[in-house]
Design a protein around this motif. Structure first.
Motif, mmCIF file in Angstrom:
data_model
loop_
_atom_site.group_PDB
_atom_site.id
_atom_site.type_symbol
_atom_site.label_atom_id
_atom_site.label_comp_id
_atom_site.label_asym_id
_atom_site.label_seq_id
_atom_site.Cartn_x
_atom_site.Cartn_y
_atom_site.Cartn_z
ATOM 1 N N TYR A 1 0.785 -0.808 -0.038
ATOM 2 C CA TYR A 1 -0.031 0.241 -0.030
ATOM 3 C C TYR A 1 1.209 1.501 0.093
ATOM 4 O O TYR A 1 1.009 2.347 -0.711
ATOM 5 N N THR A 2 1.782 1.432 0.772
ATOM 6 C CA THR A 2 2.640 2.401 0.740
ATOM 7 C C THR A 2 3.866 2.498 -0.730
ATOM 8 O O THR A 2 3.914 4.001 -0.790
ATOM 9 N N TYR A 3 3.694 1.552 -1.902
ATOM 10 C CA TYR A 3 4.298 1.750 -2.465
ATOM 11 C C TYR A 3 3.052 2.156 -3.207
ATOM 12 O O TYR A 3 3.423 3.367 -4.357
ATOM 13 N N ASP A 4 2.115 2.169 -3.518
ATOM 14 C CA ASP A 4 0.805 2.095 -3.811
ATOM 15 C C ASP A 4 0.347 3.525 -4.146
ATOM 16 O O ASP A 4 0.364 4.893 -4.680
ATOM 17 N N ALA A 5 0.570 4.092 -3.018
ATOM 18 C CA ALA A 5 0.365 4.808 -2.307
ATOM 19 C C ALA A 5 0.990 6.580 -2.782
ATOM 20 O O ALA A 5 1.041 7.145 -3.417
ATOM 21 N N LYS A 6 2.695 5.987 -2.604
ATOM 22 C CA LYS A 6 3.836 7.131 -3.323
ATOM 23 C C LYS A 6 3.583 7.122 -4.273
ATOM 24 O O LYS A 6 3.527 8.437 -4.770
ATOM 25 N N LEU A 7 3.342 6.388 -5.365
ATOM 26 C CA LEU A 7 3.611 6.468 -6.644
ATOM 27 C C LEU A 7 1.929 6.841 -6.911
ATOM 28 O O LEU A 7 2.224 8.391 -8.049
ATOM 29 N N GLN B 1 1.469 10.591 -8.550
ATOM 30 C CA GLN B 1 0.532 11.596 -9.922
ATOM 31 C C GLN B 1 0.393 12.545 -9.431
ATOM 32 O O GLN B 1 -0.408 13.884 -10.347
ATOM 33 N N LEU B 2 -0.304 13.159 -9.073
ATOM 34 C CA LEU B 2 -1.173 13.709 -8.465
ATOM 35 C C LEU B 2 -0.394 15.599 -8.048
ATOM 36 O O LEU B 2 -0.511 16.533 -8.662
ATOM 37 N N ALA C 1 7.281 14.925 -6.919
ATOM 38 C CA ALA C 1 6.915 13.722 -7.784
ATOM 39 C C ALA C 1 8.297 12.756 -7.564
ATOM 40 O O ALA C 1 8.256 11.619 -7.682
ATOM 41 N N ARG C 2 9.055 13.646 -8.190
ATOM 42 C CA ARG C 2 10.473 12.902 -8.705
ATOM 43 C C ARG C 2 10.955 11.965 -7.052
ATOM 44 O O ARG C 2 11.165 11.311 -6.751
ATOM 45 N N ARG C 3 11.123 13.704 -5.774
ATOM 46 C CA ARG C 3 11.478 12.275 -4.586
ATOM 47 C C ARG C 3 10.083 10.531 -4.144
ATOM 48 O O ARG C 3 10.952 10.072 -4.036
ATOM 49 N N LEU C 4 8.963 11.180 -4.144
ATOM 50 C CA LEU C 4 7.813 10.288 -4.344
ATOM 51 C C LEU C 4 9.000 8.738 -5.206
ATOM 52 O O LEU C 4 8.455 7.364 -4.228
ATOM 53 N N ARG C 5 8.250 8.535 -6.279
ATOM 54 C CA ARG C 5 8.512 7.751 -7.457
ATOM 55 C C ARG C 5 10.939 7.114 -6.990
ATOM 56 O O ARG C 5 10.035 5.767 -7.109
ATOM 57 N N ALA C 6 11.011 8.109 -6.559
ATOM 58 C CA ALA C 6 12.336 7.902 -5.957
ATOM 59 C C ALA C 6 12.025 6.311 -5.082
ATOM 60 O O ALA C 6 13.167 5.630 -4.936
ATOM 61 N N GLU C 7 11.623 7.586 -3.473
ATOM 62 C CA GLU C 7 11.220 6.207 -2.556
ATOM 63 C C GLU C 7 10.674 4.649 -3.007
ATOM 64 O O GLU C 7 10.935 4.149 -2.328
#
Length: 715
Positions: free
Chosen positions: A471-477, A481-482, A493-499
């Motif tokens: 869920y954490t993985y999906d939530a960050k991706l 997008q938002l 967006a860049r930070r969340l995708r990297a995490e």
């Protein structure tokens, strides 16, 4: 991965023992005095539970409950001093029931000469109509007595030991037989019950209304009873109702909007159509209407009877399952849970800044601070699920304004994941309650033994379960997008995708177990050891997208193996694990909501036949429960009988079980929305034939999906 030498203040050490509470602190056993033929009806946050006579025996778990307080604890009708005989007792709608009774044999009157019919409705209190008809030859006199009482028990006390309030209940009955009045107050907490009778009783004896009824052959006598409720000065008065009477609160009512937005299903399959409509009706009945910052919104309670309250996990997952039926329930869940988002550290309730609540109660024990449910934050997946639903709502509606308005809540949720959810800086979200009233497990498997090793040992806390990481993985991706869209924050967006990418890599290193043909551990314990039981939670990983494509087929094979798939659905625990129990709450039962998420995950990775196999098994199971999927069914193999074995104390209906068929339908039709465009990739079982779904609400348009069953694909 961050580094932090110490966890947040007041958090328990890894080996600290925690109290073992069941979900919401409520015992789930069904007491024997009611049995499996108990009759329950509900509307919103009100329910009435009785025996088949329509009675609420004294000192039972039955009664009229509203907003977590019992307003009627005794409601017993007798004919000449004896309970009537039961001919038939059934619900008519979710909020109404009909009881057909007859007199027992008494001196001077043979049995079955007097017919007694009780028609009952709940909603803003309770309305009941009693009709008596005589079928004997000679005139007769019968005495009807309705014995009434109330203990104003908190919901948490109804099925457990609690102090008796009866000595403190004030009684102000009118001697003319028209009204019984009960009231109770402690500190700032005050409640009252008023019973009105028309025609008025011939007399009042104690807390009983008595009527002396004289009847000739074929004559009928009737009485109307209204139960008015008063909570903290707010009165609820029921109206007279009849079966089949439409309920139309007006076009501006959020429930009316949700009904209007719900797509119309036409299908060759009676089974699919009937289950779909039953699910929709049940979800409407479990509605809760709230006013948040001047906006009236609708969201869904968790389940009947003990969970007609706002929950985090249940409410969010049900809103996701039902998004194809319109966005109002999702919007209501988002704004309501955001309004109660954690903003401080409180050990008693497990509150933390940015965290989304687990459960919100309103009874006396909560209001007076004895129980930590005002609200309770004992869940470590609700915050991520809130972010997932926010994204899904935006995809279906394009509602930039709400997403921007909730940006501070989303930022706080993301901070909670990193600063409090990840307790030790290892990059995983773990849980361990700090509350003496807290539950051991803060994942969806929230029973005390719901997470265990394959040999049935319980892991030490804190625990990081696998699906929470998914869920954490999906939530960050999704949050990324938002950030690309309405938030216009490229750096975020860049930070969340990297995490998310880093989490995916580490997760697949630390949770994958090559034993038993390969599968994911259900979690890591306090010492970072894999908890090696084989569970249905693997399917949630497929739904989240954290599973690499080269492992998806292995996960699908495990889920559909004889050890996991019962023939009615995927079990919560493999039959090969020591703790397996087909009637263990999370130890081998089959949960419809769990299976709807698994099927969606299988379809995401192209295993459409496996997804359809689950969906069809669940639809067929529903046909044995009057087209309604209960909270859970037992995990016995389908080959052992023609019918699924009920789980003894399942909530029925239960919100995310009622939402499951809606997600199954979406999965079979391959419905998705991106950039305001509806896409479909149908793979419908041939047995279902043609399907037409009219009126899907996509952004500001209404669209139709129409398909026929196509050829099977591999999966």
């Amino acid at each position: 991965m961050r580094s932090r030498s110490t966890p947040p203040a007041s958090q328990p050490t890894q080996q600290q023992q925690q109290p073992e509470k069941t979900r919401g602190g409520a015992n789930r056993d069904m007491p024997p005095e009611l049995g499996s033929d108990a009759v329950g009806i509900f509307e919103g946050r009100t329910f009435m539970l009785s025996n088949p006579t329509g009675d609420v025996p004294a000192d039972s778990i039955a009664g009229l409950v509203h907003d977590d307080t019992r307003y009627i604890s005794r409601w017993e009708l007798t004919v000449d001093g004896l309970p009537p005989l039961v001919l038939s007792a059934n619900t008519v709608d979710s909020y109404s029931a009909a009881f057909f009774l007859a007199n027992p044999e008494v001196p001077g009157l043979a049995a079955n000469r007097v017919g007694v019919r009780r028609e009952r409705f709940v909603g803003d209190g309770m309305y009941e109509r009693i009709t008596v008809q005589y079928f004997g030859a000679e005139p007769v006199h019968v005495r009807l007595r309705l014995a009434v009482d109330t203990d104003f028990a908190d919901l948490f006390e109804i099925k457990g030991a609690g102090r008796s309030r009866l000595p403190d209940v004030r009684r102000d009955h009118r001697s003319d037989g028209s009204t019984l009045c009960f009231s109770y107050q402690k500190s700032h907490w005050s409640v009252a019950t008023t019973v009105e009778a028309e025609p008025r009783a011939d007399r009042v004896e104690g807390d009983s209304l008595l009527w002396d009824v004289h009847l000739g052959r074929g004559e009928t006598w009737g009485c109307e009873l209204r139960v008015l409720l008063n909570s903290q000065g707010e009165e609820y008065r029921p109206a007279s109702r009849t079966f089949g009477e439409p309920h139309d609160p007006g076009a501006d009512d959020p429930v009316t909007r949700w009904r209007a937005n719900k797509p119309h299903l036409s299908a060759d399959s009676d089974l699919l159509r009937d289950v779909y409509h039953k699910s929709g009706a049940d979800l409407v009945s479990m509605r809760i209407v709230k006013e948040i910052k001047g906006e009236r919104v609708v969201l869904l309670a968790a389940g009947m009877p003990w969970f007609l309250a706002v929950f985090g996990r249940d409410t969010l997952i049900t809103a996701y399952q039902s998004i194809s039926c319109g966005p109002d329930v999702a919007r209501g869940a988002l704004v309501t849970l955001a309004a109660h988002q954690g903003d401080t550290v409180d050990d008693f309730s497990d509150e933390e800044p940015g965290k989304i609540l687990h459960e919100y109660r309103s009874g006396e024990l909560t209001q007076l601070g004895i129980k930590p449910y005002g609200p309770c934050f004992g869940a470590s997946d609700t915050t991520q699920l809130w972010l997932i639903l926010l994204s899904e709502y935006w995809r279906w509606t394009g509602d930039d304004a709400l997403v921007q308005r909730l940006r501070p809540n989303a930022d706080a949720a993301l901070r909670w994941i990193d600063d409090f959810g990840d307790r030790d800086g290892d990059g995983y979200v773990e849980y361990a309650t700090r509350s003496p009233e807290g539950m051991r497990n803060h994942c969806w498997r929230d029973s005390p033994d719901g997470v265990q090793f394959a040999d049935s040992r319980l892991p030490s806390l804190p625990i990081a379960t696998c699906e929470i990481q998914g869920y954490t993985y999906d939530a960050k991706l999704r949050a990324a997008q938002l950030a690309d869209g309405p938030w216009a924050d490229d750096a975020l967006a860049r930070r969340l995708r990297a995490e998310a990418a880093d989490l995916r890599e580490r997760f697949n290193r630390d949770y994958w177990l090559p034993a038993r043909g390969g599968y994911y551990a259900i979690g890591l314990d306090a010492d970072k050891r894999p908890i090696d039981s084989m569970t249905s939670n693997m399917g949630h990983l497929l739904w989240s997208g954290i599973v690499p494509p080269d492992r998806a087929a292995t996960v699908a094979r495990q889920l559909m193996s004889d050890q996991m798939f019962s023939g009615w659905g995927v079990r919560t625990l493999s039959t090969e694990d020591v703790g397996y129990n087909p009637i263990g709450y999370h130890l081998g039962t089959v949960w419809p909501h769990d299976n709807s998420i698994i099927a969606a995950g299988l379809a995401r990775y192209g295993h459409r036949d496996a997804a359809n196999r689950i969906a069809m098994a669940m639809l067929e199971a529903a046909s044995h429960f009057e087209n309604r999927l209960p909270e859970a069914i037992s995990g016995y193999d389908r080959s052992l009988g023609r019918r699924p074995v009920p789980y003894p104390t399942a909530c029925n209906p239960q919100a995310w079980a009622s939402g499951a068929p809606l997600l199954f339908l979406r999965t079979m039709l391959g419905i998705d929305v991106n950039d305001g465009i509806l896409t479909t990739d149908p793979h419908v079982p041939e047995v279902l034939g043609g399907i037409r779904l009219t009126g899907l609400a996509i952004h500001d348009t209404r669209q139709t999906v129409e398909v026929s069953a196509g050829p099977r694909s591999s999966g």
